[in-house]
Scaffold this active site. Sequence first.
Site, PDB file in Angstrom:
ATOM      1  N   TRP A 102      29.268  38.131  38.798  1.00 13.32           N
ATOM      2  CA  TRP A 102      29.606  36.860  39.451  1.00 13.32           C
ATOM      3  C   TRP A 102      30.649  36.117  38.642  1.00 13.32           C
ATOM      4  O   TRP A 102      31.556  35.496  39.204  1.00 13.32           O
ATOM      5  CB  TRP A 102      28.351  36.017  39.673  1.00 13.32           C
ATOM      6  CG  TRP A 102      27.388  36.689  40.596  1.00 13.32           C
ATOM      7  CD1 TRP A 102      26.104  37.062  40.310  1.00 13.32           C
ATOM      8  CD2 TRP A 102      27.625  37.102  41.949  1.00 13.32           C
ATOM      9  NE1 TRP A 102      25.538  37.676  41.406  1.00 13.32           N
ATOM     10  CE2 TRP A 102      26.447  37.712  42.416  1.00 13.32           C
ATOM     11  CE3 TRP A 102      28.712  37.014  42.810  1.00 13.32           C
ATOM     12  CZ2 TRP A 102      26.326  38.233  43.710  1.00 13.32           C
ATOM     13  CZ3 TRP A 102      28.605  37.527  44.092  1.00 13.32           C
ATOM     14  CH2 TRP A 102      27.420  38.122  44.531  1.00 13.32           C
ATOM     15  N   ASP A 172      27.998  27.962  37.314  1.00 13.47           N
ATOM     16  CA  ASP A 172      27.330  28.604  38.438  1.00 13.47           C
ATOM     17  C   ASP A 172      25.855  28.683  38.068  1.00 13.47           C
ATOM     18  O   ASP A 172      25.467  29.394  37.139  1.00 13.47           O
ATOM     19  CB  ASP A 172      27.920  30.006  38.632  1.00 13.47           C
ATOM     20  CG  ASP A 172      27.280  30.777  39.788  1.00 13.47           C
ATOM     21  OD1 ASP A 172      26.281  30.303  40.351  1.00 13.47           O
ATOM     22  OD2 ASP A 172      27.804  31.872  40.104  1.00 13.47           O
ATOM     23  N   LYS A 196      18.530  31.666  46.249  1.00 11.51           N
ATOM     24  CA  LYS A 196      17.779  32.207  45.114  1.00 11.51           C
ATOM     25  C   LYS A 196      16.550  31.325  44.842  1.00 11.51           C
ATOM     26  O   LYS A 196      15.432  31.779  44.926  1.00 11.51           O
ATOM     27  CB  LYS A 196      18.644  32.281  43.851  1.00 11.51           C
ATOM     28  CG  LYS A 196      20.027  32.933  43.994  1.00 11.51           C
ATOM     29  CD  LYS A 196      19.993  34.309  44.536  1.00 11.51           C
ATOM     30  CE  LYS A 196      21.299  35.058  44.789  1.00 11.51           C
ATOM     31  NZ  LYS A 196      22.518  34.748  44.141  1.00 11.51           N
TER      32      LYS A 196
HETATM   33  C1  LIG Z   1      23.926  35.328  44.346  1.00 10.97           C
HETATM   34  C2  LIG Z   1      24.898  34.756  43.409  1.00 10.97           C
HETATM   35  C3  LIG Z   1      26.228  34.461  43.775  1.00 10.97           C
HETATM   36  C4  LIG Z   1      26.754  34.755  45.156  1.00 10.97           C
HETATM   37  O1  LIG Z   1      26.179  33.901  46.056  1.00 10.97           O
HETATM   38  P1  LIG Z   1      26.616  33.855  47.596  1.00 10.97           P
HETATM   39  O2  LIG Z   1      25.832  32.676  48.074  1.00 10.97           O
HETATM   40  O3  LIG Z   1      26.212  35.143  48.207  1.00 10.97           O
HETATM   41  O4  LIG Z   1      28.078  33.642  47.666  1.00 10.97           O
HETATM   42  C5  LIG Z   1      27.053  33.901  42.836  1.00 10.97           C
HETATM   43  N1  LIG Z   1      26.628  33.632  41.596  1.00 10.97           N
HETATM   44  C6  LIG Z   1      25.364  33.917  41.198  1.00 10.97           C
HETATM   45  C7  LIG Z   1      24.933  33.585  39.803  1.00 10.97           C
HETATM   46  C8  LIG Z   1      24.463  34.471  42.090  1.00 10.97           C
HETATM   47  O5  LIG Z   1      23.207  34.742  41.698  1.00 10.97           O
END
Ligand SMILES: *Cc1c(COP(=O)(O)O)cnc(C)c1O
Length: 362
Positions: A102, A172, A196
């Site tokens: 990511w 993030d 998540k």
């Molecule tokens: C799942 C995830 C993403 C991607 O998320 P989307 O909502 O599918 O764009 C980005 N960063 C992290 C840390 C993630 O766990």
Amino acid sequence: MERVYNFSAGPSMLPLEVLQRAQSELVSYGTSGMSVMEMSHRSKDYEAIIQTAEADLRTLMAIPDSYTVLFLQGGASLQFDMIPMNLMTGSKKADFVVTGQWAKRAVEEALKFGTANVVASSADKVFNYIPDLDSKTFSKDADYFHITLNNTIYGTRFTKLPEVGNIPLVADMSSSILAEQVDITKFGLLYAGAQKNLGPAGVTVVIIRNDLIGHEPENTPSMLSYAIHAKDKSMFNTPPTYAIYVMGLVFKWMLERGGVAVMQKINEKKAAILYNYLDNSKLFRGTVAKKDRSLMNIPFVLPTEELNEKFIKLAKQAGFVNLKGHRTVGGMRASIYNAMPVEGVHALVDFMDKFEGREFEK
Ligand SMILES: *Cc1c(COP(=O)(O)O)cnc(C)c1O
């Protein structure tokens, strides 16, 4: 059918109480005579839903008034673009720590808008640790400094934030928001896809310091401008109404349980149960450097690919699902977000212990 223990990395399990509440209100919400799905986002009922959700998130995370909370769409992935579009507007440079896929994606997208300077990476060991940072490698004039707070795929997390001085820290936190306490004021911007730890897929939470809003170029598309979404309180267009409603139920569920501090204690306890088992097992092995272990995503392996496959298959039959690790790591990964009860982790460890016992009997 009985519910399973769902260890999915995302979309992931939701608290049963939340699902049941949503079920009880599915056809008619309150006195509205209609489902939340059927409501105008401009209605009084819906206004109360979105405003309460924001207020509850502010309470849970102690978000000061100097920050704006946005409920957007496009997932964390769209933030990989919106952040540089809106923030890479001074030196057009940003610093990145690459701790997984990511983080890599964040770099790749930022490169479309400016200079992405990778100050450290843990790619050399399949991202199984958080690299040491040397502030001498940081850009003095970066528009922001980006990290992935918890690495969903590799099971690492930052336990200490980089010291970035006056450079806005952007994180993030898709897989760790509301899992442990954070000091919002250390960040310029935080973002998280909901699927998540917050609710159903479809809504993305962005928490942005007010002074960082409104610097985007004039030709920025309206839907990609923080300023426009902030001005219209996440109602520039139709927000993902139902996803926000369920997320709001998750916030209430957390508040009823005592908030993030209490969840953090439970999360530490759950992670310790699994890590202790892995550390003492003669068969299973955790894959991550101990100092950097995630509370949310716990990858582990057996000595051979055959055993991994056998374990995943038997676990599934026993009601422990979505344990297969990410294709780049292999083996297993147990994602134990807020909604996973302590009993779920105990049950998994008991099952692993039985599996281990049977393998050694042979
Ligand atoms: C799942 C995830 C993403 C991607 O998320 P989307 O909502 O599918 O764009 C980005 N960063 C992290 C840390 C993630 O766990």
